[in-house]
Design an enzyme around this catalytic site. Structure first.
Site, PDB file in Angstrom:
ATOM      1  N   GLU A   1       0.830  -1.213   0.000  1.00  0.00           N
ATOM      2  CA  GLU A   1       0.000   0.000   0.000  1.00  0.00           C
ATOM      3  C   GLU A   1       0.866   1.265   0.000  1.00  0.00           C
ATOM      4  OE1 GLU A   1      -3.021  -0.230  -0.644  1.00  0.00           O
ATOM      5  OE2 GLU A   1      -3.861  -2.057   0.239  1.00  0.00           O
TER       6      GLU A   1
ATOM      7  N   HIS B   1     -12.851  -3.369   2.895  1.00  0.00           N
ATOM      8  CA  HIS B   1     -11.418  -3.652   3.038  1.00  0.00           C
ATOM      9  C   HIS B   1     -10.879  -3.176   4.385  1.00  0.00           C
ATOM     10  CE1 HIS B   1      -7.087  -3.147   1.222  1.00  0.00           C
ATOM     11  NE2 HIS B   1      -7.080  -3.646   2.431  1.00  0.00           N
TER      12      HIS B   1
ATOM     13  N   HIS C   1      -2.990   1.884   8.061  1.00  0.00           N
ATOM     14  CA  HIS C   1      -4.070   1.153   7.392  1.00  0.00           C
ATOM     15  C   HIS C   1      -4.290  -0.131   8.175  1.00  0.00           C
ATOM     16  CE1 HIS C   1      -6.409  -1.234   4.734  1.00  0.00           C
ATOM     17  NE2 HIS C   1      -5.404  -2.053   4.450  1.00  0.00           N
TER      18      HIS C   1
END
Ligand code: 13P
Ligand code: ZN
Length: 273
Positions: free
Chosen positions: A119, A215, A142
């Site tokens: 990411e 997600h 994240h």
């Protein structure tokens, strides 16, 4: 083994905080396998001896040009690495990178050639935006918080600010400690440049926490502990909502009047329309 953290207490304390948060993510059940990632801008910890370090492998492309990151340094979780391992061994499950002068590639400089998170496009695009704006944010997180992700499986909560209003109204702390609310990004391929761009757009609308549909969540803050706290209070609200629904009723939520009072007394940004 020697580490870049040796004799650098300021840098070490930032990496220790990353490791501490990684442990929380695992114990909360938000970090299955290699789920989630963390990057921290550590440029202000860089000294002359660090500047002299050579790259452990040839430069790698970022996939876009990020002019505000020229000469910046980051700690990054390694791709495929587990938060539960990073909690104990942060420098074996993450690495320190330096953005190359072309602003389009980076070098891994310490301690080991651990490839950064998949990411990275989202993390670095966001750091580029934050640095360019002169904002004091240094950390991006994240993670895959169960209840927040569950909400994104219902269209109703993907509407702009619908989830923010509901989550804020569950408990006063959530609005107080996540005062900018929750931006929403529709499902996009993990690690894609499109996801990075969409995340950036939500940040530029004033959010500092953004949901990635089906997600996870992406949060930025001044340091990694504060980024974690924002996600933690939001997820707590989602849990309260779900607990009430499980008891068979729709939770009442704080009234608009109570929310306005909170915003006034704590000097919070104005309520979302
Ligand atoms: P990485 O192991 O590459 O950090 O990926 C984990 C993840 O959550 C992707 O969205
Ligand atoms: Zn993820």
């Amino acid at each position: 083994m020697n580490s870049i953290l040796d004799s650098r207490p300021d840098l070490k304390s930032r990496i220790d905080a990353v490791a501490e948060v990684a442990g929380y993510l695992w114990s909360k059940g938000w970090a299955e396998r290699n789920g989630g990632n963390i990057t921290v801008n550590i440029t202000e910890c860089v000294d002359a001896r660090m500047e002299a370090l050579t790259s452990l492998m040839p430069p790698l492309p970022i996939g876009r040009v990020l002019p505000h990151l020229k000469g910046c340094w980051f700690y990054c979780k390694g791709t495929g690495k587990r938060m539960r391992d990073l909690a104990r061994y942060p420098m074996q499950n993450g690495s320190i990178i330096r953005i190359a002068p072309d602003c389009a590639s980076y070098e891994i400089v310490a301690d080991l050639p651990v490839l950064p998170t998949s990411e990275l496009p989202s993390h670095l695009s966001v750091h580029n935006y934050l640095t360019g704006k002169g904002l004091p944010y240094k950390a991006s997180l994240h993670t895959h918080p169960i209840e927040l992700v569950a909400l994104t499986h219902d269209r109703k909560w993907m509407e702009k600010d619908a989830a923010t209003r509901m989550l804020w109204s569950m408990i006063p702390e959530t609005r107080a400690f996540c005062p900018r609310g929750l931006g929403m990004v529709p499902y996009m391929l993990p690690s894609s440049q499109e996801l990075a761009q969409a995340t950036l757009e939500e940040l530029s609308r004033g959010y500092d926490v953004v949901m990635w549909e089906k997600h996870g969540v992406f949060a930025v803050d001044t340091d990694i502990m504060n980024a974690f706290d924002q996600v933690d209070v939001l997820n707590k609200s989602a849990q309260i909502y779900i607990a009430a629904r499980n008891m068979g009723f729709e939770p009442e939520g704080m009234t608009d009047c109570q929310m306005d009072e909170l915003a006034r007394v704590f000097n919070l940004p104005r309520q979302k329309a």
